[in-house]
Design a protein around this motif. Structure first.
Motif, PDB file in Angstrom:
ATOM      1  N   LEU A 187       2.209 -11.876  -2.378  1.00  0.00           N
ATOM      2  CA  LEU A 187       1.657 -10.843  -3.249  1.00  0.00           C
ATOM      3  C   LEU A 187       0.192 -10.574  -2.946  1.00  0.00           C
ATOM      4  CD1 LEU A 187       1.701  -8.987  -5.743  1.00  0.00           C
ATOM      5  CD2 LEU A 187       1.315 -11.021  -7.154  1.00  0.00           C
ATOM      6  N   VAL A 188      -0.583 -11.640  -2.730  1.00  0.00           N
ATOM      7  CA  VAL A 188      -2.031 -11.486  -2.599  1.00  0.00           C
ATOM      8  C   VAL A 188      -2.481 -11.214  -1.167  1.00  0.00           C
ATOM      9  CG1 VAL A 188      -2.491 -12.915  -4.622  1.00  0.00           C
ATOM     10  CG2 VAL A 188      -2.345 -13.991  -2.365  1.00  0.00           C
ATOM     11  N   ALA A 189      -1.540 -11.011  -0.256  1.00  0.00           N
ATOM     12  CA  ALA A 189      -1.916 -10.789   1.141  1.00  0.00           C
ATOM     13  C   ALA A 189      -2.306  -9.340   1.425  1.00  0.00           C
ATOM     14  CB  ALA A 189      -0.775 -11.207   2.075  1.00  0.00           C
ATOM     15  N   ALA A 190      -2.040  -8.443   0.474  1.00  0.00           N
ATOM     16  CA  ALA A 190      -2.407  -7.038   0.648  1.00  0.00           C
ATOM     17  C   ALA A 190      -3.150  -6.559  -0.586  1.00  0.00           C
ATOM     18  CB  ALA A 190      -1.168  -6.176   0.881  1.00  0.00           C
ATOM     19  N   ALA A 191      -4.339  -6.015  -0.373  1.00  0.00           N
ATOM     20  CA  ALA A 191      -5.168  -5.560  -1.490  1.00  0.00           C
ATOM     21  C   ALA A 191      -5.363  -4.044  -1.492  1.00  0.00           C
ATOM     22  CB  ALA A 191      -6.524  -6.254  -1.456  1.00  0.00           C
ATOM     23  N   SER A 192      -4.629  -3.336  -0.639  1.00  0.00           N
ATOM     24  CA  SER A 192      -4.722  -1.880  -0.586  1.00  0.00           C
ATOM     25  C   SER A 192      -3.458  -1.350   0.059  1.00  0.00           C
ATOM     26  CB  SER A 192      -5.940  -1.438   0.224  1.00  0.00           C
ATOM     27  OG  SER A 192      -5.759  -1.750   1.603  1.00  0.00           O
ATOM     28  N   GLU A 193      -3.262  -0.051  -0.052  1.00  0.00           N
ATOM     29  CA  GLU A 193      -2.095   0.559   0.593  1.00  0.00           C
ATOM     30  C   GLU A 193      -2.126   0.339   2.102  1.00  0.00           C
ATOM     31  OE1 GLU A 193      -2.921   3.572  -2.842  1.00  0.00           O
ATOM     32  OE2 GLU A 193      -3.998   1.994  -1.757  1.00  0.00           O
ATOM     33  N   VAL A 194      -3.290   0.452   2.697  1.00  0.00           N
ATOM     34  CA  VAL A 194      -3.411   0.268   4.144  1.00  0.00           C
ATOM     35  C   VAL A 194      -3.022  -1.159   4.539  1.00  0.00           C
ATOM     36  CG1 VAL A 194      -5.031   0.185   6.086  1.00  0.00           C
ATOM     37  CG2 VAL A 194      -5.139   2.078   4.449  1.00  0.00           C
ATOM     38  N   GLU A 195      -3.502  -2.128   3.771  1.00  0.00           N
ATOM     39  CA  GLU A 195      -3.168  -3.519   4.070  1.00  0.00           C
ATOM     40  C   GLU A 195      -1.683  -3.789   3.861  1.00  0.00           C
ATOM     41  OE1 GLU A 195      -5.686  -6.131   1.873  1.00  0.00           O
ATOM     42  OE2 GLU A 195      -7.500  -5.581   2.988  1.00  0.00           O
ATOM     43  N   ALA A 196      -1.083  -3.130   2.867  1.00  0.00           N
ATOM     44  CA  ALA A 196       0.351  -3.299   2.630  1.00  0.00           C
ATOM     45  C   ALA A 196       1.156  -2.801   3.824  1.00  0.00           C
ATOM     46  CB  ALA A 196       0.762  -2.556   1.358  1.00  0.00           C
ATOM     47  N   VAL A 197       0.787  -1.650   4.339  1.00  0.00           N
ATOM     48  CA  VAL A 197       1.468  -1.110   5.514  1.00  0.00           C
ATOM     49  C   VAL A 197       1.257  -2.022   6.720  1.00  0.00           C
ATOM     50  CG1 VAL A 197       1.550   0.796   7.165  1.00  0.00           C
ATOM     51  CG2 VAL A 197       1.367   1.268   4.708  1.00  0.00           C
ATOM     52  N   ARG A 198       0.036  -2.479   6.908  1.00  0.00           N
ATOM     53  CA  ARG A 198      -0.260  -3.355   8.044  1.00  0.00           C
ATOM     54  C   ARG A 198       0.532  -4.661   7.957  1.00  0.00           C
ATOM     55  NH1 ARG A 198      -5.442  -3.417   7.658  1.00  0.00           N
ATOM     56  NH2 ARG A 198      -5.812  -1.721   9.147  1.00  0.00           N
ATOM     57  N   LEU A 199       0.604  -5.238   6.767  1.00  0.00           N
ATOM     58  CA  LEU A 199       1.350  -6.473   6.578  1.00  0.00           C
ATOM     59  C   LEU A 199       2.841  -6.243   6.814  1.00  0.00           C
ATOM     60  CD1 LEU A 199       1.320  -9.465   5.724  1.00  0.00           C
ATOM     61  CD2 LEU A 199       1.540  -8.697   3.349  1.00  0.00           C
TER      62      LEU A 199
END
Length: 296
Positions: free
Chosen positions: A102-114
């Motif tokens: 859950l805490v590995a992405a702090a933005s939409e961009v990070e969610a896509v990258r992850l």
């Protein structure tokens, strides 16, 4: 792993369908074969209940695939991606959703990258506890996303701790609205945890999402249990919604006792002069020791 992106060919041969498999290319460009695609899973909705597990080792993943598990979830640590990659390789033909922190992405961009990071090592989909904004961004990027509703352990402070959710009207309506919001955000599935069976059954009829039930009884499209619970890997207490089909915890305890007893017997035989016996030693050829002593 054969990959289109590196130009090394390796397209799976035709005819894999006779084994119940589909030829696929992952979002990361890797060729492979799978028992299900997203379309297949959607086509199964309302027709038959699939079975799903989450293995914690390559041995469990291989055993689950051999047994005929339909789908798997795999925990994905972006700091140690090889753990999930090894499980992917151990069960190469099974549809897998990698569960991202859950805490590995702090933005939409990070969610896509992850999501792309997980897909690049063999995930067929992503399972997450993200907000609808993050899910929408990842879905727009072409990543199949499974959300989480009902009891979401990492967010359980909002629902009163680790307990069943949806036993009162307000909570039941809230769960339904959460699932519809995930549907609108572009998810293909949702894990629904520890809610009344009848409630999940009614919600499943009213969403296009594939519902994965863990602690939601038979109300979902998929019945999901952790490998730890199925195999009895741990000591009691067990989650109420789980069932232990084996008791590997006891087997490991018994094995440890056998190890202790084996070492004790070894120690005792050495101390009592019972080991080594004649069959365990190398006899010197006749005259060797005399010649050796004379030489030194």
């Amino acid at each position: 792993m054969a990959s289109h992106s590196t130009g090394d060919g390796g397209i799976p041969k035709r005819g894999v369908g006779k084994n119940g498999l589909k030829r696929v290319m992952s979002l990361g460009g890797a060729y492979g074969t799978r028992n299900y695609t997203i379309k297949d899973l959607r086509d199964c909705k309302g027709k038959r209940t699939l079975v799903e597990t989450l293995p914690f080792s390559t041995e469990e993943a291989a055993a689950a695939e051999e047994a005929g598990i339909d789908t798997m979830k795999v925990r994905f640590d972006p700091n140690q991606p090889e753990l999930a990659a090894n499980i992917r390789q151990a069960a190469p033909n099974t549809f897998m959703a990698f569960s991202v922190p859950l805490v590995a992405a702090a933005s939409e961009v990070e969610a896509v990258r992850l999501g792309y990071q997980a897909m690049s090592i063999g995930a067929d989909a992503i399972m997450c506890q993200w907000s609808p904004k993050f899910i929408s961004a990842a879905a727009d990027a072409g990543i199949p996303i499974q959300g989480h509703a009902g009891l979401v352990p990492r967010k359980s402070t909002w629902t009163g701790g680790l307990r069943a959710v949806g036993k009162v009207l307000d909570e039941a309506v809230w769960i339904y609205n959460e699932i519809k919001t995930l549907e609108e955000a572009g998810a293909y599935a949702v894990e629904v945890e520890v809610i009344p069976e009848q409630l999940l059954s009614e919600i499943s009829k009213r969403t296009t999402l594939i519902t994965s039930s863990i602690g939601g009884g038979s109300g979902g499209d998929i019945q999901f249990l952790f490998a730890d619970d199925i195999l009895g890997n741990n000591a009691p207490p067990y989650p109420r919604h789980s069932k232990q089909y084996r008791n590997l915890f006891k087997m490991r305890q018994d094995m440890q006792l056998e190890r202790v007893e084996g070492f004790k017997e070894f120690i005792a035989e050495v101390q009592n002069g019972k080991f080594p016996e004649k069959k365990h030693i190398i006899e010197a050829p006749s005259g060797l020791i005399e010649d050796f002593l004379a030489k030194i």
